[in-house]
Design a protein around this motif. Structure first.
Motif, mmCIF file in Angstrom:
data_model
loop_
_atom_site.group_PDB
_atom_site.id
_atom_site.type_symbol
_atom_site.label_atom_id
_atom_site.label_comp_id
_atom_site.label_asym_id
_atom_site.label_seq_id
_atom_site.Cartn_x
_atom_site.Cartn_y
_atom_site.Cartn_z
ATOM 1 N N SER A 282 -6.288 5.722 -10.634
ATOM 2 C CA SER A 282 -7.016 5.495 -9.381
ATOM 3 C C SER A 282 -6.155 4.762 -8.354
ATOM 4 C CB SER A 282 -8.326 4.752 -9.633
ATOM 5 O OG SER A 282 -8.094 3.517 -10.263
ATOM 6 N N ALA A 283 -5.030 4.191 -8.800
ATOM 7 C CA ALA A 283 -4.067 3.639 -7.844
ATOM 8 C C ALA A 283 -3.035 4.695 -7.460
ATOM 9 C CB ALA A 283 -3.370 2.417 -8.444
ATOM 10 N N ASP B 9 -13.473 -3.254 -5.144
ATOM 11 C CA ASP B 9 -13.888 -1.893 -5.442
ATOM 12 C C ASP B 9 -15.340 -1.945 -5.926
ATOM 13 O OD1 ASP B 9 -14.115 0.709 -6.212
ATOM 14 O OD2 ASP B 9 -12.855 0.515 -7.991
ATOM 15 N N TYR C 37 -3.484 6.993 -4.603
ATOM 16 C CA TYR C 37 -3.229 6.466 -3.264
ATOM 17 C C TYR C 37 -1.827 5.885 -3.163
ATOM 18 C CZ TYR C 37 -8.165 7.265 -3.229
ATOM 19 O OH TYR C 37 -9.388 7.874 -3.342
ATOM 20 N N ALA D 47 -10.134 -4.338 -8.441
ATOM 21 C CA ALA D 47 -11.064 -4.031 -9.530
ATOM 22 C C ALA D 47 -11.756 -5.292 -10.027
ATOM 23 C CB ALA D 47 -10.310 -3.362 -10.670
ATOM 24 N N TYR E 135 -9.910 5.004 3.097
ATOM 25 C CA TYR E 135 -9.397 4.860 1.732
ATOM 26 C C TYR E 135 -10.198 3.770 1.030
ATOM 27 C CZ TYR E 135 -5.802 8.048 3.071
ATOM 28 O OH TYR E 135 -5.165 9.192 3.482
ATOM 29 N N SER F 2 -2.764 -6.332 -3.704
ATOM 30 C CA SER F 2 -3.611 -6.248 -4.885
ATOM 31 C C SER F 2 -3.509 -7.547 -5.684
ATOM 32 C CB SER F 2 -3.193 -5.053 -5.733
ATOM 33 O OG SER F 2 -1.898 -5.262 -6.265
ATOM 34 N N SER G 210 -9.828 -1.405 -3.351
ATOM 35 C CA SER G 210 -9.319 -1.115 -4.693
ATOM 36 C C SER G 210 -9.189 -2.320 -5.613
ATOM 37 C CB SER G 210 -7.970 -0.409 -4.582
ATOM 38 O OG SER G 210 -7.022 -1.254 -3.989
ATOM 39 N N THR H 108 -2.750 -2.935 -1.974
ATOM 40 C CA THR H 108 -3.989 -2.260 -2.350
ATOM 41 C C THR H 108 -3.882 -0.794 -1.924
ATOM 42 O OG1 THR H 108 -4.917 -2.744 -0.195
ATOM 43 C CG2 THR H 108 -5.365 -4.340 -1.941
ATOM 44 N N SER H 109 -4.861 0.004 -2.277
ATOM 45 C CA SER H 109 -4.864 1.402 -1.816
ATOM 46 C C SER H 109 -4.838 1.460 -0.290
ATOM 47 C CB SER H 109 -6.108 2.132 -2.340
ATOM 48 O OG SER H 109 -6.081 2.210 -3.747
ATOM 49 N N GLN I 240 -0.295 -1.054 -8.734
ATOM 50 C CA GLN I 240 -1.239 -2.027 -8.161
ATOM 51 C C GLN I 240 -1.696 -2.984 -9.240
ATOM 52 O OE1 GLN I 240 -4.825 -1.070 -5.896
ATOM 53 N NE2 GLN I 240 -3.873 0.814 -5.202
#
Lengths: 411, 451
Positions: free
Chosen positions: B60-61, A182, B64, B448, B443, B405, B446, B412-413, B53
């Motif tokens: 933010s997960a 991200d 999606y 992080a 999308y 993830s 994701s 993941t998203s 996730q």
């Protein structure tokens, strides 16, 4: 990680249409510009070095002409569906310059030297907008240092030739997705390159009432060399390539035929048809010199043309009124349109005047409004995500151009 | 004069052309959902339905989650229990490409605790098939399970229904995504076969008769006998394909090869002698699976100080002699809870196969309103040779495979978008719908990063 690195490099392709017709500047003298650039069969001032070097033969004594064209483009983009928010290009003012010095040596020979910016402009979008992986900041500038000569063959016929040294600079700032992370990397590519170009021209005065002009300006390939600076989160910096790059960019040839009619002593009407060989721009290859990795992006331009119609009305000994109309077809296929410079067919409307302050000093002013046809792309092959998702949407663009020149006749 | 007229005409033309001629873009029309009515859309399931996730549930997960992606795509409302960043618990973040993964030390909280209806997304991380119809008081349940998500996802039991299924039905759903059963095998597998969910021993996957009974209990409750409500059910992916089990073994196999050591020794409850031997080939090809949670332990291979136990505050098992080489000696083997040995892999696979047969039978028995998403076959294909979707290469590789993830279990998203497309395909082919697939590449990535 190597696979990822490779993927990243592939997506680093500089997928910008640097030299679309939007980056070609055809306004290099306010007199010609006010007549919509239909000046090949006239070429009555120092800008003959650009429009038609054969025209140098018409210029008496030593003349100096200096000016600029202020260019203020604007563009907005709506899409990508289903998001239909509007993004606008940030406003900017570009100031290509022109300087011409001409000297008539004798009845046969005339010479000239000039500097102008035949390709240039740029675009700036918000750094977090939808199309950030395509374009954030793009700027191109080319300086053409041109020397030219004309030879008067007869009362009716003159010919001319020029040679130009071309110096170009390019800056491209955009983002790259660091998926699956991200995070984005900010890529800052900058480079310079040099090359040569030439032109030949012919001016034939059929009668007092009719001129015909021909001009051919060669294309050229500028070999840009520069560096790629990359900003990325420290944990991922090892994934990100940077370093020296080279990229040859092809500028097209231009072939123009023009006629000028002088039905009365006061009125001049001129028309040009300019053919632009954009199809030479079929791909853009960027080589990362440290790894010899070559990334290729297909441009696949088609040839384009510009039709110009201009007029000048000699209102008094001091004052000339000018106007014109041009239509510029664009070389970019729908599926390859990008926000670097959102191109489209355009209609240009010109108006301007010339004023003689003294017999030796004159000033010329020209205004051009360029209206781009609204362009809706539904079959885009330009990816904006780092995957495959066409950058579909509607572009709406226009530009205001203001040309200003001072001319001085030394004698 | 004539010229001036021309100029005037030109000028007026200028004004004409200068008018903005943009035609309004309109949002795309709603897709044809055929016999599937998404007016009141509910998803029932576990963490995979919740949108979990990287070891956490966070906004933010959740944006999606598979249900949210579909709801946005068909244009229906879909309320979820939104947890603020960095989630509950703090989500895993990547600090370097070693990779070093550290949970965010912060904690999110439920942002809409007073939402006055059951949530459309009734995915509860950790839920077993048992939990769908279980009506135990949530406080009592928390005391037993220690799982905070029942409280988060479920509304007041007295008002909206005591069980997940009852809360779903309280919404009078017109369409349900139903994906349950993963934890009935994953609980066993992720513990390295040391604990389980069968009510008799709690050391094996949920037994098949219990699973069958509970699955059908929930299925019967949500099946609409009038035939209006449509339900898509997904089956359970094989556990041996997820990066939670496929990352450490091959990595260790490479290290052993480099060190010239042919095999390692793991603690075993199935070999009869208390330990098993995993050769380089066993580790590389997945004959023996090591869990992602074993990653820190790999640093202590060969250690004779007991450091693995000391540093991680784990009591030294009575059978272990710590001055033997960790992971190489039968007296100090690689721990059982970090290993899925061949017999345990078989148990997990058999449970998955049996559960999937139950799911398939249930769908078949209700084929007028139910349809099956064969997510197991889909992931088997992704694991087998990867899949290029919308320009993105999806594999089951950890982190760089785009699919999973940082916890190695949850997508993941973009992975959820891929799953949403599988649901959409099933809906289209069973309910006369023609919902376009989502473009997975639109999308966001994701995974992080930590600071």
């Amino acid at each position: 990680m190597n696979q990822k690195l490779r993927f990243f490099i592939i997506s680093l392709v500089v997928s910008t249409q640097l030299f679309a017709s939007g980056f070609q500047i055809n306004e290099h003298g306010a007199k010609g510009m006010a007549m919509a650039g239909a000046y090949t069969a006239l070429a009555l001032d120092g800008s003959a070095l650009f429009y038609n070097p054969a025209g140098l033969s018409q210029l008496d004594g030593t003349q100096i002409m200096l000016g600029t064209t202020l260019i203020s483009p604007s563009a907005s983009f709506r899409g990508v569906t289903p998001a239909i928010d509007e993004s606008s290009m940030e406003s900017a003012l570009f100031t290509p310059i022109n300087l011409y010095v001409t000297h008539k040596l004798n009845d046969k020979w005339a010479f000239g030297f000039g500097v102008n910016n035949q390709y240039g402009l740029g675009s700036t979008w918000d750094e977090n907008w939808d199309g950030r992986y395509l374009a954030i900041d793009t700027e191109v500038q080319t300086f053409y240092f041109t020397g030219g000569a004309s030879y008067t063959v007869s009362d009716k016929l003159s010919i001319g030739v020029t040679a130009s040294y071309v110096h170009g600079t390019v800056t491209i700032i955009k983002k790259n997705s660091l998926a699956p992370f991200d995070a984005d990397a900010l890529i800052d590519l900058s480079g310079t390159g040099n090359s040569f170009a030439y032109s030949v021209g012919l001016l034939y005065k059929v009668s007092d009432k009719l001129n015909v002009g021909l001009d051919f300006r060669s294309g050229t390939e500028v070999e840009f060399e520069g560096t790629a600076d990359v900003t990325a989160p420290s944990s991922l910096i090892s994934l990100v390539p940077a370093g020296d790059i080279t990229a040859p960019l092809t500028l097209p040839y231009n072939a123009t035929i023009g006629i000028a009619l002088m039905p009365s002593k006061k009125l001049t009407v001129s028309a040009d048809f300019q053919y632009v060989g954009w199809s030479s721009y079929d791909k853009l290859e960027v080589t990362f010199t440290e790894t010899d990795y070559v990334s290729t992006s297909i441009r696949d331009y088609t040839d384009a043309w510009i039709a110009r119609l201009g007029a000048e009305y000699h209102m008094s000994d001091k004052f000339d009124l000018r106007g014109g109309l041009l239509y510029d077809s664009n070389p970019v296929k729908d599926e390859l349109v990008e926000p670097t410079l959102p191109d489209a067919d355009r209609l240009g409307l010109n108006i301007g005047f010339g004023y003689k302050i003294t017999p030796n000093i004159s000033v010329d002013l020209a205004y051009l409004y360029l209206r781009f046809a609204e362009r809706t792309v539904t079959n885009s092959e330009v990816d904006y995500t780092g995957g495959v998702a066409g950058f579909n949407g509607t572009y709406n663009s226009s530009a205001h151009l203001l040309g200003l020149n001072f001319s001085y006749l030394i004698n | 004069m004539k010229k001036i007229l021309i100029l005037l005409a030109t000028t007026s033309l200028l004004f004409f052309v200068a008018c903005e001629d943009r035609s309004d873009l309109t949002a795309p029309s709603a897709p044809n959902t055929g016999d599937a009515d998404f007016t009141r859309f509910v998803t029932i399931g576990n963490s995979l339905t919740a949108g979990y996730q990287s070891g956490s549930l966070y906004e933010s997960a959740q944006m999606y989650s598979m249900g949210k992606i579909i709801a946005n795509h068909v244009g229906t409302s879909f309320e979820q229990p939104i947890i603020s960043e960095p989630g509950i618990p703090g989500k895993l973040e990547l600090h370097d490409l070693t990779p070093t993964l550290i949970p965010n030390s912060g904690l999110g909280e439920l942002t809409n605790p007073n939402y006055a209806a059951p949530f459309n997304n009734l995915g509860v991380p950790g839920a077993l098939v048992f939990d769908l119809t279980d009506e135990t008081d949530l406080n009592a349940k928390y005391g037993v399970r220690g799982n905070p998500y029942f409280h988060i996802v479920m509304r007041d039991q007295a008002i909206f229904g005591a069980s997940i299924v009852k809360q779903a039905l309280a919404l009078q759903p017109t369409f349900i995504n139903f994906w349950i059963g993963n934890n009935d095998v994953l609980g066993y597998a992720t513990s390295g076969g040391t604990s389980g969910t069968d009510p008799a021993t709690y050391s094996l996957p949920t037994d098949v008769p219990t699973f069958t009974y509970l699955y059908n209990l929930a299925a019967t409750a949500i099946t609409d006998t009038t035939g209006y409500r449509k339900i898509v059910a997904a089956n359970i992916p094989d556990i041996q394909n997820i990066p939670y089990f496929t990352t450490i073994g091959p990595k260790l196999a490479a290290s052993l090869t480099d060190m010239g050591i042919p095999a390692m020794v793991y603690q075993s409850t199935h070999t009869g002698v208390g330990y098993g031997v995993a050769t380089i080939a066993d580790l590389a090809d997945g004959t023996v699976l090591l869990t992602l949670t074993g990653s820190p332990a790999t640093a202590y291979l060969g250690d004779r100080s007991g450091a693995y136990y000391a540093i991680n505050n784990i009591p030294v098992p009575p059978t272990v002699i710590i001055d033997s080489a960790f992971g190489f000696s039968p007296y100090n083997p690689w721990p059982d809870n970090l290993t899925l040995e061949p017999a345990e892999i078989t148990i997990s696979k058999d449970a998955t196969t049996a559960f999937n047969a139950v799911i398939q039978a249930t769908v078949a028995a209700n084929s007028d309103t139910w349809a099956l998403v064969d997510i197991n076959s889909f992931f088997a294909e992704v694991a087998d040779r990867g899949m290029m979707i919308d320009g993105i290469q999806f594999t089951t590789d950890f982190i760089l495979g785009n699919t999973f993830s940082l916890d190695g279990v949850h997508p993941t998203s973009r992975g959820y978008a891929v799953i949403a497309n599988e649901f959409i395909s099933t809906i289209n082919s069973n309910f006369n719908a023609s919902i376009p697939r989502v473009n997975v590449s639109t999308y966001p990535a994701s995974i992080a990063l930590g600071n």
